[in-house]
Scaffold this motif. Sequence first.
Motif, short mmCIF file in Angstrom:
data_model
loop_
_atom_site.label_atom_id
_atom_site.label_comp_id
_atom_site.label_asym_id
_atom_site.label_seq_id
_atom_site.Cartn_x
_atom_site.Cartn_y
_atom_site.Cartn_z
N SER A 33 0.87 -1.18 0.00
CA SER A 33 0.00 0.00 0.00
C SER A 33 0.91 1.24 0.00
O SER A 33 2.01 1.23 0.54
N GLU A 35 0.77 5.29 0.62
CA GLU A 35 0.12 6.55 1.01
C GLU A 35 1.13 7.65 0.77
O GLU A 35 2.17 7.71 1.42
N THR A 36 0.83 8.49 -0.18
CA THR A 36 1.75 9.54 -0.57
C THR A 36 0.96 10.76 -1.00
O THR A 36 -0.26 10.71 -1.13
N ALA A 44 -3.52 14.37 -2.07
CA ALA A 44 -3.22 13.07 -1.47
C ALA A 44 -4.06 11.92 -2.04
O ALA A 44 -3.82 10.77 -1.70
N GLU A 45 -5.03 12.20 -2.90
CA GLU A 45 -5.87 11.14 -3.44
C GLU A 45 -5.36 10.72 -4.82
O GLU A 45 -4.90 11.56 -5.60
#
Length: 180
Positions: A33, A35-36, A44-45
């Motif tokens: 996964s 998240e960045t 962020a999406e």
Amino acid sequence: MEELVQAWVCAKCQHEQTRLLSPEVAAFKERSSWETTCPKCGHAEFQAMSWPRPTPTMDLFEEWAVDVNLSFIEQDEDLYMASADYVPFLEQFVTRRGIPEIKRATLLSALCAIIYENVSDANEPNDSEDESMDPKLGEHVLQFLKRNLYLFDEIDKDYLYGYIARDVLPRLGISLDEPT
């Protein structure tokens, strides 16, 4: 070493970022996964993310089999593993002692899916009977499970439902109402 590239596309500006993953990271959804935030706009999406899958190896499969917190994919993991490439791993780990029940149930379900997809029933041919069927593979797995029926006694029968209970277990001579 296999090179696996994961891509992340920003939902706001469509900027694409990539990163290299090792097979040990890429194999499991919990490790891959990402998240960045977008380095271009800070959003962020993501609009899209690729999930590269490494070639299965005994080491990756062993890591998966003993850790209830690891999964190759989020759902239908048994169907993901229901291929000729995985049969040696499935057979080895489904019979190994110390494998958690949920993992053993997934392994059995994958083997049952192989039977369902590759062994035709003379009375009711299944919908998937076509050129992609591999009757030798299906028969091999069917005979393997017949030699190892005790495995079904080691899992909660609630794991075996739908087409497995209806179409595969009877081919093995198993009734969900009685012990094997």
